[in-house]
Write a protein that holds these residues in place. Structure first.
Motif, short mmCIF file in Angstrom:
data_model
loop_
_atom_site.label_atom_id
_atom_site.label_comp_id
_atom_site.label_asym_id
_atom_site.label_seq_id
_atom_site.Cartn_x
_atom_site.Cartn_y
_atom_site.Cartn_z
N GLY A 20 -4.74 -11.07 -3.28
CA GLY A 20 -3.34 -11.04 -2.87
C GLY A 20 -2.83 -9.67 -2.48
N THR A 21 -3.61 -8.63 -2.76
CA THR A 21 -3.29 -7.30 -2.25
C THR A 21 -3.95 -7.19 -0.87
OG1 THR A 21 -3.26 -6.34 -4.48
CG2 THR A 21 -3.39 -4.81 -2.63
N MET A 22 -3.16 -7.23 0.17
CA MET A 22 -3.71 -7.27 1.52
C MET A 22 -3.98 -5.89 2.09
SD MET A 22 -4.01 -10.43 1.79
CE MET A 22 -4.60 -10.49 3.47
N HIS A 23 -3.25 -4.90 1.60
CA HIS A 23 -3.46 -3.53 2.08
C HIS A 23 -2.94 -2.58 1.01
CE1 HIS A 23 -2.06 0.14 4.36
NE2 HIS A 23 -3.35 0.11 4.62
N ALA A 24 -3.64 -1.46 0.84
CA ALA A 24 -3.22 -0.42 -0.09
C ALA A 24 -3.45 0.93 0.56
CB ALA A 24 -4.01 -0.51 -1.40
N ALA A 25 -2.55 1.86 0.34
CA ALA A 25 -2.67 3.19 0.94
C ALA A 25 -2.01 4.21 0.03
CB ALA A 25 -2.03 3.23 2.32
N ARG A 26 -2.44 5.46 0.18
CA ARG A 26 -1.79 6.54 -0.56
C ARG A 26 -1.57 7.72 0.36
NH1 ARG A 26 -5.64 10.47 -3.09
NH2 ARG A 26 -3.82 11.02 -4.33
N TYR A 27 -0.50 8.47 0.05
CA TYR A 27 -0.06 9.56 0.92
C TYR A 27 0.30 10.78 0.09
CZ TYR A 27 0.75 5.64 4.14
OH TYR A 27 0.61 4.52 4.92
N ARG A 28 0.21 11.93 0.75
CA ARG A 28 0.80 13.16 0.23
C ARG A 28 2.06 13.43 1.03
NH1 ARG A 28 -3.16 16.37 1.17
NH2 ARG A 28 -4.10 16.33 -0.91
#
Length: 203
Positions: free
Chosen positions: A144-152
């Motif tokens: 159910g998590t279709m996309h994950a991302a992390r940012y600075r």
């Protein structure tokens, strides 16, 4: 649905994040903003538990991300307001560190969960290794998590992670809790400074 958690290696485009505390948009507000800036792909969301609206917008030029007058002009256009009469808001530029899953499918999901924090300099390298090697991949792998991302970011909190979910209940559910229950997470989590978590509904 279980996603393919392959990392997105495509060049990251600069992104602006506008946060409007005290303002809750609805679908008509989001439509108006998109009509005002039809040449930009705006991602508009409203917080569930707080009066707050978020807008992700592609930055047109890298240098422009550091110019507050550019962000003010963009927001004034979205709101159809005078630049001198803007409501209180925050603006940060985001540099993508890691993206897992299908970005396009993620943008179609109704729920967008975010977690952000500052981190002490002496554990920053380990924090980034933990997020890249364990934390983000494990949460990206939850059904159910279709996309994950992390940012600075160029502000505070310095780091932000985002998860596009098919259902709101995925965050905090049994599979989610299992994914985050690790000794490495427990050790790093104690070092978080000014953490903030927010569930948003996509408009």
């Amino acid at each position: 649905m279980h996603i393919d958690s392959a990392a997105d290696s495509s060049p990251a485009k600069p992104v602006w994040l506008f946060e409007l505390p005290g303002i809750r948009w609805d679908e008509s507000d989001a439509l108006r903003a998109r009509q005002q800036l039809s040449d930009l792909d705006l991602d508009v969301l409203t917080a569930v538990s707080e009066e707050e609206t978020w807008i992700y917008a592609p930055a047109q030029h890298r240098r422009a991300t550091e110019k507050s007058d550019e962000s003010q002009l963009l927001l004034a256009t979205m709101l159809g307001a005078d630049i001198n009469a803007l409501p209180g808001y925050r603006h940060r530029s985001l540099d993508r560190l890691l993206s897992l899953g299908d970005v396009t499918a993620g943008r179609r999901q109704p729920w967008h969960y975010t977690s952000q924090t500052d981190i002490p300099e002496h554990v920053e390298n380990e924090f980034n290794r933990w997020f890249d090697e364990e934390h983000l991949p494990q949460l990206a792998g939850v059904d159910g998590t279709m996309h994950a991302a992390r940012y600075r970011t160029n502000g505070s909190p310095r780091y932000i992670a985002c998860y596009d979910l098919e259902q709101r209940e995925i965050q905090g559910g049994p599979a989610w809790r299992t994914a985050i229950a690790t000794p490495w997470r427990d050790r790093i989590h104690k070092e978080f400074l000014k953490p903030r978590r927010l569930m948003l509904k996509r408009l």
